[in-house]
Enzyme design. Sequence first.
Site, PDB file in Angstrom:
ATOM      1  N   ASN A  38      48.529  67.137  22.589  1.00  0.00           N
ATOM      2  CA  ASN A  38      48.787  65.699  22.489  1.00  0.00           C
ATOM      3  C   ASN A  38      47.593  64.918  21.921  1.00  0.00           C
ATOM      4  OD1 ASN A  38      50.135  63.300  22.794  1.00  0.00           O
ATOM      5  ND2 ASN A  38      50.272  63.394  25.036  1.00  0.00           N
ATOM      6  N   HIS A 123      59.684  62.729  37.756  1.00  0.00           N
ATOM      7  CA  HIS A 123      58.745  61.601  37.767  1.00  0.00           C
ATOM      8  C   HIS A 123      59.440  60.317  38.170  1.00  0.00           C
ATOM      9  CE1 HIS A 123      55.557  63.148  34.688  1.00  0.00           C
ATOM     10  NE2 HIS A 123      55.868  64.065  35.583  1.00  0.00           N
ATOM     11  N   ARG A 148      57.464  63.041  42.046  1.00  0.00           N
ATOM     12  CA  ARG A 148      56.127  62.479  41.902  1.00  0.00           C
ATOM     13  C   ARG A 148      56.249  60.962  41.845  1.00  0.00           C
ATOM     14  NH1 ARG A 148      52.349  62.785  36.479  1.00  0.00           N
ATOM     15  NH2 ARG A 148      53.366  60.817  36.016  1.00  0.00           N
ATOM     16  N   TYR A 160      48.005  54.718  34.814  1.00  0.00           N
ATOM     17  CA  TYR A 160      48.595  55.984  34.381  1.00  0.00           C
ATOM     18  C   TYR A 160      49.944  56.239  35.069  1.00  0.00           C
ATOM     19  CZ  TYR A 160      50.034  60.701  34.308  1.00  0.00           C
ATOM     20  OH  TYR A 160      50.840  61.798  34.190  1.00  0.00           O
ATOM     21  N   ASP A 211      49.844  61.938  41.259  1.00  0.00           N
ATOM     22  CA  ASP A 211      48.844  62.331  40.247  1.00  0.00           C
ATOM     23  C   ASP A 211      47.737  61.279  40.189  1.00  0.00           C
ATOM     24  OD1 ASP A 211      47.439  63.272  38.082  1.00  0.00           O
ATOM     25  OD2 ASP A 211      49.170  63.395  36.723  1.00  0.00           O
ATOM     26  N   HIS A 213      45.154  61.663  38.287  1.00  0.00           N
ATOM     27  CA  HIS A 213      44.803  61.728  36.871  1.00  0.00           C
ATOM     28  C   HIS A 213      43.301  61.571  36.620  1.00  0.00           C
ATOM     29  CE1 HIS A 213      45.811  61.534  32.531  1.00  0.00           C
ATOM     30  NE2 HIS A 213      46.888  62.174  32.935  1.00  0.00           N
ATOM     31  N   GLU A 237      47.214  65.498  42.839  1.00  0.00           N
ATOM     32  CA  GLU A 237      46.904  66.173  41.567  1.00  0.00           C
ATOM     33  C   GLU A 237      45.667  65.580  40.898  1.00  0.00           C
ATOM     34  OE1 GLU A 237      50.308  66.309  39.023  1.00  0.00           O
ATOM     35  OE2 GLU A 237      49.076  66.235  37.218  1.00  0.00           O
ATOM     36  N   GLU A 263      45.980  71.134  34.479  1.00  0.00           N
ATOM     37  CA  GLU A 263      46.814  70.881  33.299  1.00  0.00           C
ATOM     38  C   GLU A 263      45.991  70.837  32.017  1.00  0.00           C
ATOM     39  OE1 GLU A 263      48.596  67.066  34.407  1.00  0.00           O
ATOM     40  OE2 GLU A 263      47.378  66.101  32.886  1.00  0.00           O
ATOM     41  N   ARG A 284      47.630  74.448  37.685  1.00  0.00           N
ATOM     42  CA  ARG A 284      48.612  73.793  36.813  1.00  0.00           C
ATOM     43  C   ARG A 284      48.481  74.171  35.337  1.00  0.00           C
ATOM     44  NH1 ARG A 284      51.587  69.844  37.298  1.00  0.00           N
ATOM     45  NH2 ARG A 284      50.681  68.348  35.824  1.00  0.00           N
ATOM     46  N   HIS A 313      52.024  72.291  34.556  1.00  0.00           N
ATOM     47  CA  HIS A 313      52.221  71.027  33.848  1.00  0.00           C
ATOM     48  C   HIS A 313      53.517  71.104  33.032  1.00  0.00           C
ATOM     49  CE1 HIS A 313      50.270  68.343  30.490  1.00  0.00           C
ATOM     50  NE2 HIS A 313      50.915  67.592  31.355  1.00  0.00           N
ATOM     51  N   ASP A 317      55.029  66.041  26.440  1.00  0.00           N
ATOM     52  CA  ASP A 317      54.295  66.515  25.257  1.00  0.00           C
ATOM     53  C   ASP A 317      54.256  68.042  25.190  1.00  0.00           C
ATOM     54  OD1 ASP A 317      52.413  65.306  27.421  1.00  0.00           O
ATOM     55  OD2 ASP A 317      51.177  66.847  26.510  1.00  0.00           O
ATOM     56  N   GLU A 340      56.543  71.202  36.990  1.00  0.00           N
ATOM     57  CA  GLU A 340      56.767  69.807  36.588  1.00  0.00           C
ATOM     58  C   GLU A 340      57.889  69.757  35.553  1.00  0.00           C
ATOM     59  OE1 GLU A 340      53.355  67.945  34.825  1.00  0.00           O
ATOM     60  OE2 GLU A 340      54.267  65.957  34.839  1.00  0.00           O
ATOM     61  N   TRP A 403      40.329  58.924  31.600  1.00  0.00           N
ATOM     62  CA  TRP A 403      41.718  58.434  31.545  1.00  0.00           C
ATOM     63  C   TRP A 403      42.643  59.298  32.350  1.00  0.00           C
ATOM     64  CZ3 TRP A 403      46.291  60.566  29.492  1.00  0.00           C
ATOM     65  CH2 TRP A 403      47.412  59.695  29.636  1.00  0.00           C
TER      66      TRP A 403
HETATM   67  O1  KDG Z   1      49.058  64.760  27.251  1.00  0.00           O
HETATM   68  C1  KDG Z   1      48.635  64.353  28.504  1.00  0.00           C
HETATM   69  C2  KDG Z   1      49.816  64.264  29.449  1.00  0.00           C
HETATM   70  O2  KDG Z   1      50.597  65.412  29.377  1.00  0.00           O
HETATM   71  C3  KDG Z   1      49.346  64.079  30.867  1.00  0.00           C
HETATM   72  O3  KDG Z   1      48.675  62.858  30.964  1.00  0.00           O
HETATM   73  C4  KDG Z   1      50.526  64.110  31.814  1.00  0.00           C
HETATM   74  O4  KDG Z   1      49.100  64.143  33.736  1.00  0.00           O
HETATM   75  C5  KDG Z   1      50.158  64.396  33.221  1.00  0.00           C
HETATM   76  C6  KDG Z   1      51.181  65.039  34.050  1.00  0.00           C
HETATM   77  O5  KDG Z   1      50.861  65.356  35.187  1.00  0.00           O
HETATM   78  O6  KDG Z   1      52.292  65.231  33.578  1.00  0.00           O
HETATM   79 MG    MG Z   2      48.835  65.255  35.569  1.00  0.00          MG
END
Ligand code: KDG
Ligand code: MG
Length: 403
Positions: A38, A123, A148, A160, A211, A213, A237, A263, A284, A313, A317, A340, A403
């Site tokens: 991605n 999600h 989630r 996020y 998550d 993140h 996560e 991930e 993951r 994951h 994407d 996921e 991020w």
């Molecule tokens: O490309 C990045 C995303 O796949 C990611 O931010 C998604 O954190 C993610 C998740 O748990 O699906």
């Molecule tokens: Mg994630």
Amino acid sequence: MSTIERAEVLVTSPGRNYVTLRITTSDGVTGLGDATLNGRELAVASYLQDHLVPLLVGRDPARIEDTWQYLYRGAYWRRGPVTMTAIAAVDTALWDIKGKVAGLPVYQLLGGRSREGVLVYGHASGADVPALLDDVARLRDEGYHAIRAQTAVPGVAGTYGVYSGSGVYEPAKGSLPDEQPWSTEKYLDFAPTYLAAVREKFGFDLHLLHDVHHRLTPIEAARLGKELEPLRLFWMEDPTPAEDQEAFRLIRQHTTTPIAVGENLTSIWDVQHLITERLVDYVRTTVVHAGGITHLRRIFDLAALYQVRSGSHGAGDLSPVSMAAAVHVDLAIPNFGIQEHMGHAGQTYDVFRSEVTFSDGMLHPSDAPGLGVEYDDEVAARFPYDPKYLPVARRLDGSVHDW
Ligand code: KDG
Ligand code: MG
């Protein structure tokens, strides 16, 4: 002997960008591998086109392990997302071919079913708590047993995981990265309240995931994990940036909330200590970013020795080729945890015709030989590459954050 005759790098954007490798043998058998990274798609496309395709032509497609070793050890430059995603695409395509040649679905080549289906989590998100609760109800009614939950933190635009509008969540947008504000203080105050609201409304007869993140320091993550203990999350996560394996020891010392990570980790070396020192509960890593089915299986086998389970994951994407490959692996391994499942835009399935099905909270692969995914060139040609970036986070004082 059958040989690899052709390897094509296919780039298309049906709803979002995907890079796919298609390998064709001298017997006319084709195999697909996802190569999507991605926001850095063309780097992998070039790695494949310029550096790997010339090495593939003429090779024996049956020698999957040898090809993996040749591309990994033989390159001298090892690991990293671009390299491992490119190797993954080759590996996955060769497993697809092996299944078609054998007349068996890939999960049979991996040892056969260990379970009836693959438990997935969906999600749920919302701009505020009532919207989140509605979304949890929607997923529960669709049959998900694991969900989630993510909600916008008041005063932190662009949190996020929060859907803006309908359709599939997609953080990558814009020809330059979107810059989004972040406040750890506001997040830490707010997140436990909305996760508690989900438990209050839906009870404990549902697996609840969250998550973080990568946004917290180890001690902040420890505080969050401790505070969430009464909510009995399935997992917390990516509580802190994943590359710092040692940081997870501190989180672990403070909380029994299960931890999932991996991930954006791409090799067994990146998760070695997390697994062998039992610093996490779920790993993951994915077929597409961690070197393909061959390497992912190796990671999960290591994890099995330490009672660490898989939790791959599966955001949008990762193309339907990845998702199909994941479901074959998930079905076969002994230490599967959860998968996921975010789903894809409708046009994506017009390009990638996948035979994976969803029922009663689980995914099921088809029994078609190989992975069970076909690529439609004509439809793909209607969706040219569309450059997009993932966002960048900045703290309220303007400094760059994870991020
Ligand atoms: O490309 C990045 C995303 O796949 C990611 O931010 C998604 O954190 C993610 C998740 O748990 O699906
Ligand atoms: Mg994630």
